[in-house]
Design a protein around this motif. Structure first.
Motif, PDB file in Angstrom:
ATOM      1  N   VAL A 109       4.650   0.167 -10.298  1.00  0.00           N
ATOM      2  CA  VAL A 109       4.242  -1.050 -10.999  1.00  0.00           C
ATOM      3  C   VAL A 109       2.863  -0.811 -11.620  1.00  0.00           C
ATOM      4  O   VAL A 109       1.876  -0.637 -10.900  1.00  0.00           O
ATOM      5  CB  VAL A 109       4.222  -2.263 -10.042  1.00  0.00           C
ATOM      6  CG1 VAL A 109       3.937  -3.539 -10.817  1.00  0.00           C
ATOM      7  CG2 VAL A 109       5.542  -2.386  -9.287  1.00  0.00           C
ATOM      8  N   GLU A 152       4.159  -0.149  -5.106  1.00  0.00           N
ATOM      9  CA  GLU A 152       3.169  -1.150  -5.508  1.00  0.00           C
ATOM     10  C   GLU A 152       1.816  -0.818  -4.885  1.00  0.00           C
ATOM     11  O   GLU A 152       1.753  -0.176  -3.834  1.00  0.00           O
ATOM     12  CB  GLU A 152       3.684  -2.538  -5.055  1.00  0.00           C
ATOM     13  CG  GLU A 152       2.799  -3.711  -5.328  1.00  0.00           C
ATOM     14  CD  GLU A 152       2.491  -3.951  -6.792  1.00  0.00           C
ATOM     15  OE1 GLU A 152       1.905  -3.059  -7.427  1.00  0.00           O
ATOM     16  OE2 GLU A 152       2.793  -5.058  -7.295  1.00  0.00           O
ATOM     17  N   ASP A 153       0.754  -1.261  -5.512  1.00  0.00           N
ATOM     18  CA  ASP A 153      -0.587  -0.992  -4.983  1.00  0.00           C
ATOM     19  C   ASP A 153      -0.952  -1.958  -3.861  1.00  0.00           C
ATOM     20  O   ASP A 153      -1.397  -1.561  -2.802  1.00  0.00           O
ATOM     21  CB  ASP A 153      -1.644  -1.038  -6.098  1.00  0.00           C
ATOM     22  CG  ASP A 153      -1.571  -2.307  -6.954  1.00  0.00           C
ATOM     23  OD1 ASP A 153      -0.649  -3.129  -6.755  1.00  0.00           O
ATOM     24  OD2 ASP A 153      -2.433  -2.478  -7.831  1.00  0.00           O
TER      25      ASP A 153
HETATM   26 MG    MG Z   1       0.012  -4.314  -8.973  1.00  0.00          MG
END
Ligand code: MG
Ligand code: IMP
Length: 179
Positions: free
Chosen positions: A40, A98-99
């Motif tokens: 993402v 995702e982070d």
């Molecule tokens: Mg993000």
């Protein structure tokens, strides 16, 4: 840039060790399966590039860009797809990379959207999670670290598009985003 850091939460070394661990786990759990990693953008870019090199399988990678925050520090709950996948995920094993998960609204939306494309399986991998902040239920399959409710920067994660290139994960000084 570094004068805006309140505290370093995870060093380069701590992150690297965690990424190795998650990579190993994914390698074991997806053995003999074809895996599509979906990063993402832009936040997960750094995590994705480190993680994929720790997965010893023939993976395919793709990216999506979504906007939820604009330039502020609060999630609006409104998610817009800015860049869609290049490839079909129908009948594929898909892992979203995702982070950071905060309210969960972004991933909730993204999962719904991706499930409608009929993947064989869909799982979530995030480096960071703020579980206290969750507004919707979400099953996180692979997680790096839980973090408290603070504004985070570094290792791909930004505030107003800055600080992504810090090699560690840190909290941002309040005065920076409250001024
Ligand atoms: Mg993000
Ligand atoms: P959610 O929809 O509230 O879960 O927010 C998800 C997205 O918001 C993440 O993918 C990040 O891009 C961004 N985000 C959430 N928390 C932070 C933070 O502490 N610092 C920077 N970005 C964040």
């Amino acid at each position: 840039m570094r004068e805006d850091v309140a505290e370093i939460l995870f060093s380069e070394k701590q992150i690297q060790e965690k990424v190795n661990e998650i990579g190993k786990q994914i390698t074991e759990e997806y053995k003999d399966k074809e895996l599509v990693l979906i990063g993402v953008l832009k936040g997960a870019n750094v995590f994705m590039s480190d993680l994929m090199r720790k997965i010893d399988l023939p993976v395919i990678i793709d990216f999506m860009a979504v906007s939820s925050y604009g330039l502020s520090t609060q999630s609006s709950g409104v998610v817009k797809i800015l860049k869609d996948l290049d490839q079909s995920i129908e009948d594929k094993h898909v892992l979203i990379v995702e982070d950071i998960i905060d309210t969960g609204l972004t991933l909730h939306y993204l999962c719904d959207n991706l499930l409608s494309r009929n993947p064989k399986s869909l799982k979530i991998c995030t480096l960071l999670d703020k579980p206290e902040r969750r507004k919707v239920e979400l099953k996180v399959d692979y997680k790096g670290f839980n973090i408290p409710d603070e504004f985070i920067i570094g290792y791909g994660i930004d505030y107003a598009e800055k600080y992504r290139n810090l090699p560690f994960v840190a909290s941002l000084k309040r005065e920076v985003y409250e001024k």
